[in-house]
Design a protein around this motif. Structure first.
Motif, PDB file in Angstrom:
ATOM      1  N   TYR A 113     -28.056   3.723 -13.945  1.00 63.31           N
ATOM      2  CA  TYR A 113     -26.628   3.615 -13.663  1.00 63.31           C
ATOM      3  C   TYR A 113     -25.839   4.448 -14.666  1.00 63.31           C
ATOM      4  CZ  TYR A 113     -26.990   0.502 -17.656  1.00 63.31           C
ATOM      5  OH  TYR A 113     -27.253   0.006 -18.910  1.00 63.31           O
ATOM      6  N   PHE A 145     -16.521   0.240 -15.378  1.00 59.58           N
ATOM      7  CA  PHE A 145     -17.330   0.275 -14.164  1.00 59.58           C
ATOM      8  C   PHE A 145     -18.781   0.625 -14.472  1.00 59.58           C
ATOM      9  CE2 PHE A 145     -13.033   1.334 -12.764  1.00 59.58           C
ATOM     10  CZ  PHE A 145     -12.870   0.557 -11.622  1.00 59.58           C
ATOM     11  N   ASP A 147     -21.850   2.457 -12.292  1.00 58.71           N
ATOM     12  CA  ASP A 147     -22.071   3.291 -11.110  1.00 58.71           C
ATOM     13  C   ASP A 147     -23.559   3.318 -10.814  1.00 58.71           C
ATOM     14  OD1 ASP A 147     -22.076   5.451  -9.204  1.00 58.71           O
ATOM     15  OD2 ASP A 147     -22.468   6.833 -10.859  1.00 58.71           O
ATOM     16  N   ALA A 154     -21.724   9.237  -9.622  1.00 55.18           N
ATOM     17  CA  ALA A 154     -20.324   9.623  -9.782  1.00 55.18           C
ATOM     18  C   ALA A 154     -20.223  10.981 -10.459  1.00 55.18           C
ATOM     19  CB  ALA A 154     -19.584   8.576 -10.604  1.00 55.18           C
ATOM     20  N   GLY A 169     -16.428   8.451  -7.370  1.00 56.94           N
ATOM     21  CA  GLY A 169     -17.633   7.670  -7.125  1.00 56.94           C
ATOM     22  C   GLY A 169     -18.478   8.266  -6.014  1.00 56.94           C
ATOM     23  N   GLN A 173     -19.626   1.452  -6.883  1.00 56.14           N
ATOM     24  CA  GLN A 173     -18.964   1.361  -8.178  1.00 56.14           C
ATOM     25  C   GLN A 173     -18.661  -0.115  -8.432  1.00 56.14           C
ATOM     26  OE1 GLN A 173     -18.475   4.604  -9.754  1.00 56.14           O
ATOM     27  NE2 GLN A 173     -19.769   4.973  -7.966  1.00 56.14           N
TER      28      GLN A 173
END
Length: 283
Positions: A113, A145, A147, A154, A169, A173
């Motif tokens: 992520y 956030f 992702d 993103a 994004g 998200q």
């Protein structure tokens, strides 16, 4: 969670002015525990990994920030800022945490992520923003956030004089936290560098409580310090584009017990607030 009423904002500013929060956070950031496989963030061979299998401790999140400042219309020397922080890693006791899955992207094999914060803020300066002019951070609206990379990563676009920085994004998200109150300073140094030292409140979402699993309840404050190099600033005298700010975010609580000397200062700050309120009410 702390509710920042107007009265509490006044008290917090008075306390920060005498350095109580700084004293409470004088050592390393407070330790927190992250569950990187929460919220379906990590996949191995296309299979989502179960939560709870790779927790780790950290005391700092490091990264890079970019922000564009624009001059507000009207009297005074006030500025609007729009930016983001793209986090690149976690640290514990000044050593990198190597099992965080942050930024890992091996399609079809292992994907983790991205972690980033977007923010808008306002500044008030004693004079037009220039070298050696320090400004007060007067407000912030910040969101954190995660992702999920496996469904599209993103993309991040840095600030320019003509455009705000942005995050687009590519897939899921997940909002982890938000903050809506700030106290801090920012400015430009004699070598053309920019700096920010900003403290904010923080409130986790339900997804955020799964990601930041300890302590529970989680910390109520963040401490953010970012600085850029000489080449990371551009201006036309009205707008400012700041890029390549590097720094860190740590967490703490307003309820930490400072050293005795700081407690004395804290008492003086509260006494000053009370006196100011009595004078106001007597008018």
């Amino acid at each position: 969670m702390i509710k920042f009423t107007p009265r509490l904002r006044t008290i917090v500013k008075a306390v920060l002015a005498v350095g109580v929060f700084a004293a409470a956070n004088a050592n390393a950031g407070m330790i927190f525990t992250v569950d990187p496989t929460s919220n379906g963030l990590v996949t191995v061979g296309g299979v989502v990994q179960p939560a709870g299998i790779a927790k780790f401790d950290a005391d700092k999140i490091v990264g890079n920030s970019t922000v564009r400042l624009t001059t507000q219309a009207g009297p005074g020397f006030n500025y609007n800022g729009t930016g983001y922080i793209q986090y690149s890693g976690f640290a514990l006791a000044s050593s990198n945490v190597n099992n965080s899955y942050l930024g890992v992207n091996f399609p079809g094999v292992l994907q983790g992520y991205n972690l980033y914060a977007t923010f808008t803020q306002t500044f008030s300066c004693a004079s037009a923003l220039a070298v050696n002019v320090e400004c007060s951070v007067t407000s912030i609206n910040l969101n954190l956030f995660a992702d999920k990379i496996s469904d599209g990563s993103a993309t991040f676009s840095q600030a320019t004089l003509a455009a705000d920085p942005s995050v687009t994004g590519g897939g899921t998200q997940i909002k982890l936290a938000s903050g809506n109150f700030a106290y801090g300073v920012a400015g430009l140094n004699s070598l053309g560098g920019a700096y920010q030292n900003v403290n904010t409140n923080i409130a986790l979402t339900a997804a955020g409580a799964k990601f930041f699993v300890a302590p529970n309840p989680f910390y109520s404050l963040t401490f953010n310090s970012f600085n850029n190099n000489t080449g990371g600033l551009a201006t036309n005298g009205v707008n400012f584009a700041i890029t390549d700010e590097s720094g860190a975010t740590t967490f703490s609580n307003a309820l930490q017990v400072p050293e005795p000397a700081s407690l004395a200062l804290f008492g003086l700050a509260l006494a000053g607030v009370a006196t100011a309120r009595r004078r106001k009410n007597s008018k």
